[in-house]
Every structure is written in C-alpha cells, then in structure tokens.
Write a protein that holds these residues in place. Structure first.
Motif, PDB file in Angstrom:
ATOM      1  N   UNK A  61       6.463 -14.032 -35.728  1.00 45.63           N
ATOM      2  CA  UNK A  61       6.544 -12.576 -35.660  1.00 45.63           C
ATOM      3  C   UNK A  61       6.653 -12.178 -34.187  1.00 45.63           C
ATOM      4  N   UNK A  62       7.753 -11.512 -33.837  1.00 44.81           N
ATOM      5  CA  UNK A  62       7.958 -11.102 -32.446  1.00 44.81           C
ATOM      6  C   UNK A  62       7.216  -9.802 -32.181  1.00 44.81           C
ATOM      7  N   UNK A  63       6.293  -9.828 -31.215  1.00 44.58           N
ATOM      8  CA  UNK A  63       5.511  -8.645 -30.864  1.00 44.58           C
ATOM      9  C   UNK A  63       6.166  -7.886 -29.720  1.00 44.58           C
ATOM     10  N   UNK A  64       6.744  -8.596 -28.777  1.00 43.38           N
ATOM     11  CA  UNK A  64       7.394  -7.924 -27.658  1.00 43.38           C
ATOM     12  C   UNK A  64       8.127  -8.890 -26.755  1.00 43.38           C
ATOM     13  N   UNK A  65       9.008  -8.341 -25.908  1.00 38.97           N
ATOM     14  CA  UNK A  65       9.776  -9.153 -24.959  1.00 38.97           C
ATOM     15  C   UNK A  65      10.053  -8.314 -23.721  1.00 38.97           C
ATOM     16  N   UNK A  66       9.850  -8.895 -22.545  1.00 38.82           N
ATOM     17  CA  UNK A  66      10.022  -8.146 -21.301  1.00 38.82           C
ATOM     18  C   UNK A  66      10.137  -9.114 -20.134  1.00 38.82           C
ATOM     19  N   UNK A  67      10.636  -8.617 -19.008  1.00 34.84           N
ATOM     20  CA  UNK A  67      10.698  -9.410 -17.787  1.00 34.84           C
ATOM     21  C   UNK A  67       9.323  -9.398 -17.112  1.00 34.84           C
TER      22      UNK A  67
END
Length: 378
Positions: A61-67
């Motif tokens: 389950x993908x919760x978030x993605x960021x640099x």
C-alpha cells in the motif's frame, strides 16, 4: 479511505505478466516499471489482488512519495502523510528500508527517522504520548531511489509465492510465482495435456492444476492486512466468497509429473495431497529419455538441472540430448524449457521458436519455447 494506490512487486522480467493479471481483475489505471506494477483501485482490491495474483511477489500500500535530500526533509514530509487514517493507535509498525543512489544512504538512520515521524504524526491525531504496538501488524518500508522516497506498507505479510501447500521441497525448489509465470507464458489450457519431466517437488504441476481449475493461489493462506480496519472483515469475506464462487473444481485435467529421483516423486505427491490435488495429479519415477504420452497437442514445461557445477555438466548435457529425442517423438506437442545453459538449443537438437530472459532466483536463464501445431478447432 475509498481509493488506494497499490504496488505489486515483481521479479525482473515478469512485470508485464503481473500487469496483465491486474487488468484481468478489472483494474485499469496500471503503470509498469522495473520490478513493480502500480495501480489505483478501491480498498477491496487489497484483498482481491493478494488472493488472485499468481506472478507477483507481494502487494504494498503506497502511503506517499516525495523527494528527500536531507533527514529533516524526510522527517517533515513523512510526518505530513495520513498515517492515522491507516494505522490504529495499537498498531505494531516496524520500519524497514533501502537506499539506492541517494544522498540519504544510511538505511538505519532513514528507518529511525521514519519511525519517529510516524509516531509524531499519530500523536497529533490520537492525542497520546505512547503507543503500545500490541495490535495488528503493519510493516512500513522507506525506499529511496535517486533521492525519491517511497513510503509503503506491506499488505501481504509472507511473500505471495508462499501458497500454503509446499511444506516439503528439494534442495533448489522452483518458486511458485515463477512456476505460474512459466505456465502463463505458454499456450496451455485445461483442455490440453500437461507434463513436467523434471517435477522436483511438484510445483509446476500443482500451479497448473490451480490455473486449470481457476483456483486462486492465495485461497489457503493468511495475509497481514486481514486484521486491518481500513480493509475490514466484510471486504475480506466477500473476496474469499468470490474465490470460492469462481473455482471450477469439476474441471477435468490431464497433468503428469516425472523425475529420475524417487525422493522427488514422493515430495511431489505429498505436496499435491496438501494442495488438494492428490487424486488429480499423476507423478512417477522416470528418466526424460523414456517420456511418452498418448495424448495429442500437449504442453511440456520443465525446469531441468542447469549443469552449473562442473562435475554435473556432462550428465546434464546428455540429458538435454535425450530430452530432444524424446520430445521429437511427440510431433503435436509444444515444449517450454528453462535453463541457464547457453548451449541448450544445440544439445536439444532444435532452435527455439522464441526465447525469453527470466531470473530463477539470482540465476539468469533463458526460457526456450518450441511451438507445436495448434489443436484443431471443434
């Protein structure tokens, strides 16, 4: 939480197969990348894809993605994610991590920072200073690739290759997910004979039986997300009811496995019994040169020894020659053989119609495909 983004991880080379399975389940928003297939779906998909995907390794389950170029940035952006929408106050949530080509290369530090950020986020929501972590299990992963942090939670628990039937195996068992992929890459269907002349612990034959009778690969096991409130008991119950409704236990099958080693045959028979196919699959001790079948338009799928050890090579090469001679006697049959031996075609005595690169564990192999004639239409 109505919509979720899920990541189905996959062995290199199987991503397109996993994507096809995802689409076959009715999910259209699919993105294929190296080692993973990402898609958006309703929450019930967490249960359905865990139960049905045959070639994926696990579902996250993908919760978030960021640099993230600094630890402060990793902490603040992780804290801002909606953890309390997923994690209950008594959740057990260990953090694992990995980092590739990123400024934040210390995995242990990244894990500690993400853990602290999740705790701080939950403190704000639940208005408490301490979490006992004695409830459902949520394994969080922070994966950094080229300074992009992806935060996920594993929904599967044990890898999806663990179907629950193989308690016994030989020294180098074929992974169930790869076995299913090998079958899905052929033209086999339940109306045609199926044979594996190197059956080992019976994985290919058992996976074929599950495919032939449309039995979900996860029907006989548990998953980490079964205890999650965000999915709920009702969605899991409905998903398992769908599995039972779609199974075709009455489908007749002609599936045989053989092996030169009588101990492997016994292992295969025991695993077939555990999977519920004890009376449906036939296993026997036999050398590949003696292979014969009265049926027409069958499919041979095999994962023979590769001859990686120097002392085994002459024996393995003779076996490849014997295989070619035996299978040429079955003019209407197709053959699909997985091996790392680069001289396989010459030894087999025929050039493959098609080859596909696959990885068996860490071993780079070719999947040699020899096409026989199509069965006549009724």
């Amino acid at each position: 939480m109505e919509k979720v983004t899920l990541i189905a991880t996959a062995t290199m080379g199987l991503e397109a197969l996993v994507a096809r399975e995802v689409r076959d389940l009715g999910y259209e928003d699919v993105e294929v990348e190296n080692g993973r297939v990402t898609f958006t779906a309703d929450v019930s998909a967490i249960a359905r894809v865990n139960l049905w995907l045959r070639t994926a390794d696990r579902i996250k389950l993908k919760v978030g993605e960021f640099k993230a170029y600094s630890f402060d940035e990793l902490f603040e952006k992780t804290k801002a994610l909606p953890w309390a929408e997923i994690l209950p106050p008594h959740a057990e949530f260990p953090v694992i991590g990995r980092s590739v080509k990123s400024k934040l290369f210390s995995v242990s530090d990244c894990q500690a920072i993400v853990k602290k950020a999740v705790v701080e986020s939950m403190k704000t929501r639940y208005k408490r200073g301490w979490f006992d972590e004695d409830g459902p299990f949520y394994r969080i992963e922070v994966a950094l690739l080229k300074d992009v942090a992806t935060l996920t939670i594993d929904t599967s628990g044990t890898g999806l290759h663990k179907r629950g039937y193989r308690y016994l195996h030989n020294e180098a068992p074929l992974k169930e997910t790869l076995a299913a992929a090998m079958i899905k890459l052929t033209t086999w269907d339940a109306e045609r004979p199926f044979a594996d002349p190197f059956c080992g612990s019976g994985t290919l034959a058992i996976e074929a039986a599950m495919i032939g009778q449309n039995i979900a690969p996860g029907f006989n096991r548990d998953f980490a997300s079964e205890g999650w409130h965000v999915v709920g008991d009702q969605r899991w119950r409905q998903a398992r009811e769908e599995v039972e409704d779609k199974a075709n236990y009455a489908q007749a099958l002609d599936i045989t496995g053989s092996d030169i080693d009588h101990r492997a045959v016994e292992l295969a028979q025991g695993n077939a019994m555990e999977a519920g196919f004890g009376d449906l699959l036939t296993f026997k001790q036999m050398q590949v040169r003696d292979f014969s079948h009265k049926g027409s338009y069958g499919i041979v799928i095999g994962n023979p020894p590769y001859g990686e050890r120097l002392g085994e090579r002459p024996e393995v090469e003779q076996m490849y020659k014997d295989m070619g001679e035996a299978l040429r006697r079955h003019e209407t049959w197709s053959a699909y053989i997985l091996t790392s031996h680069e001289g396989f075609e010459e030894l087999y005595g025929k050039k493959a119609n098609k080859k596909r690169k696959l990885y068996n564990g860490n071993i780079k192999t070719d999947y040699y495909q020899f096409f026989g004639p199509r069965p006549p239409r009724d």
